[in-house]
Design a protein around this motif. Structure first.
Motif, PDB file in Angstrom:
ATOM      1  N   GLU A 168      27.971  24.214 -26.047  1.00  0.00           N
ATOM      2  CA  GLU A 168      27.109  25.303 -25.410  1.00  0.00           C
ATOM      3  C   GLU A 168      28.013  26.382 -24.571  1.00  0.00           C
ATOM      4  O   GLU A 168      27.640  27.282 -24.545  1.00  0.00           O
ATOM      5  N   ASP A 169      29.242  25.703 -24.265  1.00  0.00           N
ATOM      6  CA  ASP A 169      29.968  26.514 -23.684  1.00  0.00           C
ATOM      7  C   ASP A 169      31.017  27.299 -24.389  1.00  0.00           C
ATOM      8  O   ASP A 169      31.967  26.394 -24.975  1.00  0.00           O
ATOM      9  N   PHE A 170      30.746  28.565 -24.668  1.00  0.00           N
ATOM     10  CA  PHE A 170      31.671  29.412 -25.552  1.00  0.00           C
ATOM     11  C   PHE A 170      32.677  30.267 -24.791  1.00  0.00           C
ATOM     12  O   PHE A 170      32.804  31.295 -25.181  1.00  0.00           O
ATOM     13  N   SER A 171      33.108  29.706 -23.824  1.00  0.00           N
ATOM     14  CA  SER A 171      34.211  30.555 -22.973  1.00  0.00           C
ATOM     15  C   SER A 171      35.392  31.031 -23.983  1.00  0.00           C
ATOM     16  O   SER A 171      35.847  32.247 -23.730  1.00  0.00           O
ATOM     17  N   CYS A 172      35.666  30.181 -24.983  1.00  0.00           N
ATOM     18  CA  CYS A 172      36.823  30.665 -25.832  1.00  0.00           C
ATOM     19  C   CYS A 172      36.473  31.981 -26.810  1.00  0.00           C
ATOM     20  O   CYS A 172      37.339  32.435 -26.894  1.00  0.00           O
ATOM     21  N   SER A 240      38.972  24.403 -25.876  1.00  0.00           N
ATOM     22  CA  SER A 240      39.865  24.812 -25.050  1.00  0.00           C
ATOM     23  C   SER A 240      39.364  25.654 -23.850  1.00  0.00           C
ATOM     24  O   SER A 240      40.143  26.089 -23.091  1.00  0.00           O
ATOM     25  N   LYS A 241      38.248  26.366 -24.261  1.00  0.00           N
ATOM     26  CA  LYS A 241      37.714  27.198 -23.330  1.00  0.00           C
ATOM     27  C   LYS A 241      38.845  28.627 -23.019  1.00  0.00           C
ATOM     28  O   LYS A 241      38.672  29.256 -22.014  1.00  0.00           O
ATOM     29  N   ASP A 242      39.683  28.970 -24.001  1.00  0.00           N
ATOM     30  CA  ASP A 242      40.679  29.823 -23.932  1.00  0.00           C
ATOM     31  C   ASP A 242      40.742  30.593 -25.024  1.00  0.00           C
ATOM     32  O   ASP A 242      40.767  30.436 -26.083  1.00  0.00           O
ATOM     33  N   ARG A 243      40.428  32.117 -24.711  1.00  0.00           N
ATOM     34  CA  ARG A 243      40.169  33.190 -25.806  1.00  0.00           C
ATOM     35  C   ARG A 243      41.547  33.117 -26.592  1.00  0.00           C
ATOM     36  O   ARG A 243      41.246  33.481 -27.798  1.00  0.00           O
TER      37      ARG A 243
END
Length: 265
Positions: A168-172, A240-243
């Protein structure tokens, strides 16, 4: 959000100001996205101008979301409030008149009277996008599909796409420095399909999307499709939550907002 006291599709009691949804389709190639911005031509700007001219009052629309520069829409809803105007009495005539004021690359498809608290952005429960790519040069797809240099491994990309539904967390996949309160989204569908001779479409649906999210997902899937990573790499990217770990955003020309769903339409 359900709207009590009336059939939610059609407002049966008109206040001084009435609220309407307008359904649009547009080719975004000539526009700097949906949302009004200084010193750039946008779809919202052109629509507001046409509605204000036709209804003879200042109209400010609120869209179901924002599309980036060059992105298209097969279906986009916006709402607006308006004092009574005779132009609204005949829906077919209204659509004919507003389309005569809009350029060839923007079309008004429906006008719907709704409850006063209906909201084009906040009431949408599902949004769907398509990303179009093709593997053989075709002049009729230029500007509406991305020409690939090689045929990707679609089965590997679909294996990776299935992983998206586990998170659910798509910060990447979010563009940096966006003003959003959460990067949580619920993806319900994500699949590549061959739709014609050398034409490939990625279908994805979710309750909401982050800015640039679909193009970043497609870029990551294309890296997997080229064999640069195994499908399981998608786990590493998301966690990773890292773009910077995700793939490069693909060109905007292939992206279409294809469907927006409301509980009362």
């Amino acid at each position: 959000m359900q709207h009590a006291s009336l059939n939610p599709i059609f407002a049966s009691v008109k206040s001084t100001n009435s609220r309407y949804f307008i359904e649009l389709a547009f080719d975004g190639g000539a526009y700097h996205g949906w949302q009004i911005q200084p010193n750039a031509l946008t779809v919202q700007q052109v629509l507001d101008r046409a509605l204000s001219t036709l209804l003879r009052q200042s109209i400010h629309t609120v869209g179901c979301g924002r599309t980036d520069t060059g992105v298209h829409a097969k279906q986009l809803y916006a709402h607006f409030d308006v004092s009574h105007s005779a132009a609204l009495d005949d829906t077919d005539r209204f659509l004919y008149q507003v389309n005569s004021l809009l350029p060839h690359d923007i079309a008004a498809k429906r006008l719907i009277a709704v409850a006063d608290d209906a909201h084009a952005r906040f009431d949408a429960v599902r949004r769907s996008y398509e990303y179009h790519a093709h593997t053989r040069k075709d002049p009729f797809l230029h500007g509406r599909s991305w020409l690939l240099r090689e045929v990707p491994d679609v089965s590997a990309m679909n294996a990776a796409a299935e992983i998206l539904q586990q998170y659910e967390d798509f910060s990447c996949f979010s563009k940096s420095h966006t003003q959003v309160h959460t990067n949580l989204c619920r993806i319900t569908d994500a699949e590549w399909r061959w739709v014609g001779d050398g034409q490939l479409v990625f279908y994805i649906s979710a309750n909401r999307f982050l800015r640039n999210m679909v193009r970043a997902i497609v870029g990551t899937l294309m890296e997997i499709g080229r064999g640069e990573h195994a499908p399981e790499y998608m786990h590493e990217v998301i966690r990773s939550k890292d773009r910077s770990v995700a793939g490069t955003s693909v060109p905007a020309c292939g992206l279409f907002l294809s469907e927006v769903t409301y509980p009362y339409l």
